[in-house]
Scaffold this motif. Sequence first.
Motif, PDB file in Angstrom:
ATOM      1  N   LEU A  17     -70.457  41.608  -7.702  1.00  0.00           N
ATOM      2  CA  LEU A  17     -70.581  40.435  -6.673  1.00  0.00           C
ATOM      3  C   LEU A  17     -69.120  39.901  -6.235  1.00  0.00           C
ATOM      4  O   LEU A  17     -68.347  39.833  -7.135  1.00  0.00           O
ATOM      5  N   LYS A  18     -69.194  39.059  -5.172  1.00  0.00           N
ATOM      6  CA  LYS A  18     -67.899  38.561  -4.739  1.00  0.00           C
ATOM      7  C   LYS A  18     -68.002  37.198  -5.082  1.00  0.00           C
ATOM      8  O   LYS A  18     -69.351  36.807  -5.727  1.00  0.00           O
ATOM      9  N   VAL A  19     -66.907  36.284  -5.190  1.00  0.00           N
ATOM     10  CA  VAL A  19     -67.012  35.210  -5.834  1.00  0.00           C
ATOM     11  C   VAL A  19     -68.043  34.118  -5.293  1.00  0.00           C
ATOM     12  O   VAL A  19     -68.812  33.584  -6.076  1.00  0.00           O
ATOM     13  N   PHE A  20     -68.166  34.153  -3.961  1.00  0.00           N
ATOM     14  CA  PHE A  20     -69.323  33.254  -3.343  1.00  0.00           C
ATOM     15  C   PHE A  20     -70.660  33.694  -3.644  1.00  0.00           C
ATOM     16  O   PHE A  20     -71.386  32.771  -3.874  1.00  0.00           O
ATOM     17  N   GLU A  21     -70.956  34.930  -3.785  1.00  0.00           N
ATOM     18  CA  GLU A  21     -72.160  35.316  -4.432  1.00  0.00           C
ATOM     19  C   GLU A  21     -72.556  34.854  -5.754  1.00  0.00           C
ATOM     20  O   GLU A  21     -73.692  34.687  -6.276  1.00  0.00           O
ATOM     21  N   VAL A  22     -71.385  34.896  -6.460  1.00  0.00           N
ATOM     22  CA  VAL A  22     -71.448  34.554  -8.065  1.00  0.00           C
ATOM     23  C   VAL A  22     -71.839  33.376  -8.102  1.00  0.00           C
ATOM     24  O   VAL A  22     -72.553  32.685  -8.969  1.00  0.00           O
ATOM     25  N   MET A  23     -71.067  32.281  -7.305  1.00  0.00           N
ATOM     26  CA  MET A  23     -71.641  30.939  -7.225  1.00  0.00           C
ATOM     27  C   MET A  23     -72.625  30.478  -6.878  1.00  0.00           C
ATOM     28  O   MET A  23     -73.431  29.717  -7.347  1.00  0.00           O
ATOM     29  N   ARG A  24     -73.382  31.166  -5.746  1.00  0.00           N
ATOM     30  CA  ARG A  24     -74.717  30.975  -5.339  1.00  0.00           C
ATOM     31  C   ARG A  24     -75.832  31.336  -6.341  1.00  0.00           C
ATOM     32  O   ARG A  24     -76.402  30.835  -6.762  1.00  0.00           O
ATOM     33  N   ARG A  25     -75.597  32.496  -6.887  1.00  0.00           N
ATOM     34  CA  ARG A  25     -76.486  33.094  -8.039  1.00  0.00           C
ATOM     35  C   ARG A  25     -76.418  32.053  -9.121  1.00  0.00           C
ATOM     36  O   ARG A  25     -77.470  32.346 -10.077  1.00  0.00           O
ATOM     37  N   ALA A  26     -75.325  31.908  -9.933  1.00  0.00           N
ATOM     38  CA  ALA A  26     -75.204  31.115 -11.026  1.00  0.00           C
ATOM     39  C   ALA A  26     -75.458  29.519 -10.820  1.00  0.00           C
ATOM     40  O   ALA A  26     -75.224  28.679 -11.768  1.00  0.00           O
ATOM     41  N   ASN A  27     -75.369  29.167  -9.605  1.00  0.00           N
ATOM     42  CA  ASN A  27     -75.629  27.750  -9.202  1.00  0.00           C
ATOM     43  C   ASN A  27     -74.379  27.103  -9.687  1.00  0.00           C
ATOM     44  O   ASN A  27     -74.473  25.947 -10.266  1.00  0.00           O
ATOM     45  N   ILE A  28     -73.287  27.458  -9.304  1.00  0.00           N
ATOM     46  CA  ILE A  28     -71.995  26.717  -9.547  1.00  0.00           C
ATOM     47  C   ILE A  28     -71.136  26.169  -8.341  1.00  0.00           C
ATOM     48  O   ILE A  28     -71.052  27.155  -7.276  1.00  0.00           O
ATOM     49  N   PRO A  29     -71.455  24.821  -8.066  1.00  0.00           N
ATOM     50  CA  PRO A  29     -71.241  24.307  -6.668  1.00  0.00           C
ATOM     51  C   PRO A  29     -69.569  24.405  -6.341  1.00  0.00           C
ATOM     52  O   PRO A  29     -69.203  24.384  -5.358  1.00  0.00           O
ATOM     53  N   ASN A  30     -68.562  24.318  -7.306  1.00  0.00           N
ATOM     54  CA  ASN A  30     -67.321  24.212  -7.068  1.00  0.00           C
ATOM     55  C   ASN A  30     -66.589  25.673  -7.361  1.00  0.00           C
ATOM     56  O   ASN A  30     -66.516  26.209  -8.270  1.00  0.00           O
ATOM     57  N   GLU A  31     -65.960  26.072  -6.197  1.00  0.00           N
ATOM     58  CA  GLU A  31     -65.314  27.597  -6.014  1.00  0.00           C
ATOM     59  C   GLU A  31     -64.181  27.609  -7.086  1.00  0.00           C
ATOM     60  O   GLU A  31     -63.935  28.466  -7.776  1.00  0.00           O
ATOM     61  N   GLU A  32     -63.238  26.545  -7.125  1.00  0.00           N
ATOM     62  CA  GLU A  32     -62.262  26.466  -7.956  1.00  0.00           C
ATOM     63  C   GLU A  32     -62.760  26.633  -9.402  1.00  0.00           C
ATOM     64  O   GLU A  32     -61.997  27.418 -10.328  1.00  0.00           O
ATOM     65  N   ALA A  33     -63.734  25.882  -9.843  1.00  0.00           N
ATOM     66  CA  ALA A  33     -64.385  25.950 -11.489  1.00  0.00           C
ATOM     67  C   ALA A  33     -64.936  27.369 -11.573  1.00  0.00           C
ATOM     68  O   ALA A  33     -64.549  27.874 -12.640  1.00  0.00           O
ATOM     69  N   CYS A  34     -65.450  27.849 -10.643  1.00  0.00           N
ATOM     70  CA  CYS A  34     -66.275  29.300 -10.852  1.00  0.00           C
ATOM     71  C   CYS A  34     -65.008  30.122 -10.939  1.00  0.00           C
ATOM     72  O   CYS A  34     -65.193  31.201 -11.803  1.00  0.00           O
ATOM     73  N   GLN A  35     -63.820  30.198 -10.264  1.00  0.00           N
ATOM     74  CA  GLN A  35     -62.883  31.295 -10.100  1.00  0.00           C
ATOM     75  C   GLN A  35     -62.217  31.102 -11.659  1.00  0.00           C
ATOM     76  O   GLN A  35     -61.977  32.078 -12.158  1.00  0.00           O
ATOM     77  N   SER A  36     -61.978  30.016 -12.048  1.00  0.00           N
ATOM     78  CA  SER A  36     -61.314  29.341 -13.297  1.00  0.00           C
ATOM     79  C   SER A  36     -61.983  30.090 -14.315  1.00  0.00           C
ATOM     80  O   SER A  36     -61.524  30.800 -15.389  1.00  0.00           O
ATOM     81  N   LEU A  37     -63.347  30.153 -14.364  1.00  0.00           N
ATOM     82  CA  LEU A  37     -64.048  30.302 -15.347  1.00  0.00           C
ATOM     83  C   LEU A  37     -64.188  31.919 -15.461  1.00  0.00           C
ATOM     84  O   LEU A  37     -64.426  32.711 -16.288  1.00  0.00           O
ATOM     85  N   LEU A  38     -64.288  32.561 -14.195  1.00  0.00           N
ATOM     86  CA  LEU A  38     -64.185  34.049 -14.399  1.00  0.00           C
ATOM     87  C   LEU A  38     -62.889  34.545 -14.638  1.00  0.00           C
ATOM     88  O   LEU A  38     -62.785  35.574 -15.415  1.00  0.00           O
ATOM     89  N   MET A  39     -61.588  33.932 -14.421  1.00  0.00           N
ATOM     90  CA  MET A  39     -60.447  34.153 -14.908  1.00  0.00           C
ATOM     91  C   MET A  39     -60.427  34.206 -16.424  1.00  0.00           C
ATOM     92  O   MET A  39     -59.834  35.149 -17.065  1.00  0.00           O
TER      93      MET A  39
END
Length: 59
Positions: A17-39
Amino acid sequence: MLNEREKILEALREKPLKVFEVMRRANIPNEEACQSLLMKMRSEGSVKFDIHKGRWHIG
């Protein structure tokens, strides 16, 4: 934090999945927090990023 990790891994089990798809499916509203966690998860070896396709997947 662990709960978000589990949600991300669950979302990526289906398909890469792309970042925005991960955010939507995992219900994470903040893109920066999601990318940080993925990293962080990438450095631990839990997930990988395909630079050519721009998608995250389980490593």
